[in-house]
Motif scaffolding. Structure first.
Motif, PDB file in Angstrom:
ATOM      1  N   VAL A  51     -36.044 -38.531 -61.967  1.00 44.52           N
ATOM      2  CA  VAL A  51     -36.854 -37.771 -62.912  1.00 44.52           C
ATOM      3  C   VAL A  51     -38.309 -38.205 -62.803  1.00 44.52           C
ATOM      4  O   VAL A  51     -38.647 -39.368 -63.058  1.00 44.52           O
ATOM      5  N   HIS A  52     -39.181 -37.270 -62.440  1.00 44.31           N
ATOM      6  CA  HIS A  52     -40.614 -37.533 -62.443  1.00 44.31           C
ATOM      7  C   HIS A  52     -41.136 -37.374 -63.876  1.00 44.31           C
ATOM      8  O   HIS A  52     -40.885 -36.343 -64.525  1.00 44.31           O
ATOM      9  N   LEU A  53     -41.866 -38.374 -64.362  1.00 46.54           N
ATOM     10  CA  LEU A  53     -42.373 -38.292 -65.723  1.00 46.54           C
ATOM     11  C   LEU A  53     -43.743 -38.949 -65.816  1.00 46.54           C
ATOM     12  O   LEU A  53     -44.117 -39.765 -64.966  1.00 46.54           O
ATOM     13  N   SER A  54     -44.468 -38.577 -66.861  1.00 39.91           N
ATOM     14  CA  SER A  54     -45.747 -39.222 -67.145  1.00 39.91           C
ATOM     15  C   SER A  54     -45.847 -39.439 -68.643  1.00 39.91           C
ATOM     16  O   SER A  54     -45.634 -38.511 -69.437  1.00 39.91           O
ATOM     17  N   TRP A  55     -46.149 -40.675 -68.994  1.00 36.72           N
ATOM     18  CA  TRP A  55     -46.326 -41.038 -70.410  1.00 36.72           C
ATOM     19  C   TRP A  55     -47.563 -41.908 -70.541  1.00 36.72           C
ATOM     20  O   TRP A  55     -47.859 -42.739 -69.658  1.00 36.72           O
ATOM     21  N   ALA A  56     -48.263 -41.723 -71.625  1.00 40.05           N
ATOM     22  CA  ALA A  56     -49.388 -42.574 -72.010  1.00 40.05           C
ATOM     23  C   ALA A  56     -49.568 -42.407 -73.517  1.00 40.05           C
ATOM     24  O   ALA A  56     -49.115 -41.405 -74.098  1.00 40.05           O
ATOM     25  N   PRO A  57     -50.219 -43.358 -74.197  1.00 38.71           N
ATOM     26  CA  PRO A  57     -50.439 -43.206 -75.637  1.00 38.71           C
ATOM     27  C   PRO A  57     -51.263 -41.977 -76.009  1.00 38.71           C
ATOM     28  O   PRO A  57     -51.169 -41.461 -77.116  1.00 38.71           O
ATOM     29  N   ASP A  58     -52.049 -41.490 -75.056  1.00 37.69           N
ATOM     30  CA  ASP A  58     -52.889 -40.315 -75.266  1.00 37.69           C
ATOM     31  C   ASP A  58     -52.392 -39.174 -74.393  1.00 37.69           C
ATOM     32  O   ASP A  58     -52.148 -39.357 -73.200  1.00 37.69           O
ATOM     33  N   GLU A  59     -52.233 -37.987 -74.986  1.00 43.81           N
ATOM     34  CA  GLU A  59     -51.678 -36.845 -74.250  1.00 43.81           C
ATOM     35  C   GLU A  59     -52.542 -36.460 -73.060  1.00 43.81           C
ATOM     36  O   GLU A  59     -52.036 -36.151 -71.978  1.00 43.81           O
ATOM     37  N   ASP A  60     -53.866 -36.469 -73.233  1.00 45.38           N
ATOM     38  CA  ASP A  60     -54.751 -36.120 -72.124  1.00 45.38           C
ATOM     39  C   ASP A  60     -54.610 -37.111 -70.973  1.00 45.38           C
ATOM     40  O   ASP A  60     -54.648 -36.731 -69.802  1.00 45.38           O
ATOM     41  N   GLU A  61     -54.452 -38.393 -71.310  1.00 44.58           N
ATOM     42  CA  GLU A  61     -54.279 -39.400 -70.261  1.00 44.58           C
ATOM     43  C   GLU A  61     -52.972 -39.178 -69.505  1.00 44.58           C
ATOM     44  O   GLU A  61     -52.927 -39.274 -68.271  1.00 44.58           O
ATOM     45  N   ALA A  62     -51.896 -38.891 -70.223  1.00 43.36           N
ATOM     46  CA  ALA A  62     -50.611 -38.641 -69.566  1.00 43.36           C
ATOM     47  C   ALA A  62     -50.718 -37.458 -68.602  1.00 43.36           C
ATOM     48  O   ALA A  62     -50.182 -37.493 -67.488  1.00 43.36           O
ATOM     49  N   GLU A  63     -51.443 -36.413 -69.021  1.00 41.45           N
ATOM     50  CA  GLU A  63     -51.608 -35.245 -68.161  1.00 41.45           C
ATOM     51  C   GLU A  63     -52.517 -35.542 -66.978  1.00 41.45           C
ATOM     52  O   GLU A  63     -52.252 -35.110 -65.851  1.00 41.45           O
ATOM     53  N   ARG A  64     -53.586 -36.308 -67.212  1.00 43.70           N
ATOM     54  CA  ARG A  64     -54.500 -36.668 -66.114  1.00 43.70           C
ATOM     55  C   ARG A  64     -53.773 -37.480 -65.042  1.00 43.70           C
ATOM     56  O   ARG A  64     -53.958 -37.263 -63.849  1.00 43.70           O
ATOM     57  N   ILE A  65     -52.939 -38.430 -65.470  1.00 39.98           N
ATOM     58  CA  ILE A  65     -52.187 -39.249 -64.518  1.00 39.98           C
ATOM     59  C   ILE A  65     -51.298 -38.365 -63.647  1.00 39.98           C
ATOM     60  O   ILE A  65     -51.285 -38.488 -62.418  1.00 39.98           O
ATOM     61  N   ALA A  66     -50.561 -37.479 -64.286  1.00 41.20           N
ATOM     62  CA  ALA A  66     -49.646 -36.613 -63.537  1.00 41.20           C
ATOM     63  C   ALA A  66     -50.399 -35.697 -62.582  1.00 41.20           C
ATOM     64  O   ALA A  66     -50.004 -35.519 -61.421  1.00 41.20           O
ATOM     65  N   HIS A  67     -51.495 -35.115 -63.045  1.00 42.72           N
ATOM     66  CA  HIS A  67     -52.249 -34.185 -62.208  1.00 42.72           C
ATOM     67  C   HIS A  67     -52.894 -34.916 -61.039  1.00 42.72           C
ATOM     68  O   HIS A  67     -52.914 -34.418 -59.906  1.00 42.72           O
ATOM     69  N   ASP A  68     -53.418 -36.102 -61.287  1.00 44.08           N
ATOM     70  CA  ASP A  68     -54.075 -36.855 -60.220  1.00 44.08           C
ATOM     71  C   ASP A  68     -53.083 -37.289 -59.147  1.00 44.08           C
ATOM     72  O   ASP A  68     -53.335 -37.135 -57.952  1.00 44.08           O
ATOM     73  N   GLN A  69     -51.933 -37.806 -59.566  1.00 41.66           N
ATOM     74  CA  GLN A  69     -51.015 -38.438 -58.634  1.00 41.66           C
ATOM     75  C   GLN A  69     -49.937 -37.517 -58.072  1.00 41.66           C
ATOM     76  O   GLN A  69     -49.406 -37.790 -57.003  1.00 41.66           O
ATOM     77  N   TRP A  70     -49.590 -36.460 -58.781  1.00 39.65           N
ATOM     78  CA  TRP A  70     -48.395 -35.718 -58.366  1.00 39.65           C
ATOM     79  C   TRP A  70     -48.642 -34.243 -58.071  1.00 39.65           C
ATOM     80  O   TRP A  70     -47.715 -33.507 -57.794  1.00 39.65           O
ATOM     81  N   ARG A  71     -49.896 -33.790 -58.068  1.00 37.42           N
ATOM     82  CA  ARG A  71     -50.131 -32.374 -57.785  1.00 37.42           C
ATOM     83  C   ARG A  71     -49.871 -32.023 -56.331  1.00 37.42           C
ATOM     84  O   ARG A  71     -49.687 -30.853 -55.996  1.00 37.42           O
ATOM     85  N   SER A  72     -49.824 -33.019 -55.445  1.00 38.32           N
ATOM     86  CA  SER A  72     -49.471 -32.761 -54.051  1.00 38.32           C
ATOM     87  C   SER A  72     -47.973 -32.571 -53.859  1.00 38.32           C
ATOM     88  O   SER A  72     -47.531 -32.243 -52.753  1.00 38.32           O
ATOM     89  N   GLY A 104     -47.537 -42.536 -62.457  1.00 30.77           N
ATOM     90  CA  GLY A 104     -48.778 -43.296 -62.401  1.00 30.77           C
ATOM     91  C   GLY A 104     -48.657 -44.490 -61.477  1.00 30.77           C
ATOM     92  O   GLY A 104     -47.566 -44.890 -61.066  1.00 30.77           O
ATOM     93  N   ARG A 105     -49.798 -45.106 -61.170  1.00 29.05           N
ATOM     94  CA  ARG A 105     -49.795 -46.245 -60.246  1.00 29.05           C
ATOM     95  C   ARG A 105     -49.666 -47.578 -60.981  1.00 29.05           C
ATOM     96  O   ARG A 105     -49.252 -48.568 -60.393  1.00 29.05           O
ATOM     97  N   ASP A 106     -50.024 -47.637 -62.237  1.00 37.86           N
ATOM     98  CA  ASP A 106     -49.885 -48.861 -63.025  1.00 37.86           C
ATOM     99  C   ASP A 106     -48.593 -48.755 -63.822  1.00 37.86           C
ATOM    100  O   ASP A 106     -48.509 -48.025 -64.812  1.00 37.86           O
TER     101      ASP A 106
END
Length: 318
Positions: free
Chosen positions: A215-236, A299-301
């Motif tokens: 399951v690919h997932l992205s979580w962060a305390p801030d919704e925008d951060e969670a979306e930024r992580i996913a878009h940056d790392q997994w849009r390919s 995410g990478r971290d």
């Protein structure tokens, strides 16, 4: 009861850090782990691609986890070499290692200079490789002339038990086909109806063993951060067949992914700041009939994800 594990993404994280991440995941309560086996990342932003087989030995030696790897015999790896690697890890760490044998992606395999075969040829080549590997793991001397050539190969190290050869499948058709040879099934998160059909196709065709889901997932305390992580790392990684299998370079994936929007990434990555929502998603996957679910935080971290999900998601799912 469904088990929950950690997916180690070699394309995104250096092998040294990824080793520490898996050790951390074990301490946090993840029950097992699996990893990719790439020569290239999916895009320059990911930026890594360590050799999975050296790394697997280090992880198995420094944790008590069961480990799996998704790998492709037939072009970059000769099946006799593959069998020797599998047998060695199986002999050193009995019952703790499995491998999912797939037909591969051009981005990793083109480096040999050999032509990238059509899908039906790759599938037939994989099935030849699986047969060769099984026979070698059983102690046979193997010669084979076909889409791969093997001359009097033998693997002298024997693993007891023999590591499981798992079938990776993304489509319903592939799930039914790998059922003919696989010791288990592994697939990726997709719409629930499609996953239900895929599982049914595997079982109806006689598929045995555990069914696993990454399951690919992205979580962060801030919704925008969670979306930024996913878009940056997994849009390919949002492209369907045949683009994902046939594209040859990370640079090409980067160019193709430039117009990919965060909304499109949402279709492929479970993105939310709400841990309760993540628990619901994971429980729904378990209810479909998956025995093992591997969480891939894109995410990478990894540290914050591992600590948070280990404390606030996994215990409730159990």
């Amino acid at each position: 009861m469904t088990r929950f594990g950690f997916h180690a993404s070699h394309e995104q994280i250096s092998p040294r850090q990824l080793l520490a991440d898996v050790q951390h995941a074990e301490q946090a309560g993840f029950e097992m782990a699996m990893c990719s086996d790439h020569l290239f990342p999916w895009g320059a932003r990911q930026g890594h691609s360590g050799y999975a087989w050296a790394w697997l030995g280090a992880v198995l030696a420094t944790t008590d986890l069961q480990l799996g790897c998704v790998s492709a015999p037939g072009q970059r790896y000769h099946p006799a070499v593959h069998a020797q690697k599998i047998a060695t890890l199986g002999q050193m760490f009995p019952g703790r290692f499995w491998v999912a044998l797939g037909s591969g992606e051009n981005v990793n395999e083109h480096v040999t200079g050999a032509a990238w075969p059509r899908k039906e040829v790759r599938t037939a080549r994989l099935e030849e490789c699986v047969d060769v590997i099984r026979r070698l793991l059983a102690g046979e001397e193997v010669s084979h002339d076909g889409l791969v050539t093997v001359d009097r190969a033998r693997v002298w190290e024997r693993a007891d038990p023999t590591p499981l050869l798992v079938g990776p499948a993304v489509s319903v058709e592939s799930a039914a086909r790998v059922a003919g040879w696989a010791d288990g099934l592994v697939t990726l998160n997709q719409p629930e109806d499609r996953l239900r059909e895929l599982l049914a196709a595997y079982r109806d065709a006689g598929g045995r063993g555990r069914a696993s889901l990454q399951v690919h997932l992205s979580w962060a305390p801030d919704e925008d951060e969670a979306e930024r992580i996913a878009h940056d790392q997994w849009r390919s990684n949002v492209f369907a067949e045949p683009v994902n299998w046939d594209t040859a370079t990370p640079e090409a994936f980067d160019v193709m992914s430039e117009p990919v929007t965060p909304a499109v990434v949402h279709d492929h990555v479970r993105i939310s700041t709400d841990l309760g929502r993540h628990r619901e998603w994971l429980a729904e996957y378990a209810a479909l009939g998956f025995d093992d679910v591997y969480l891939h935080f894109v995410g990478r971290d990894q540290a914050r994800f591992v600590d948070t999900f280990g404390a606030e998601v996994l215990p409730q799912l159990r």
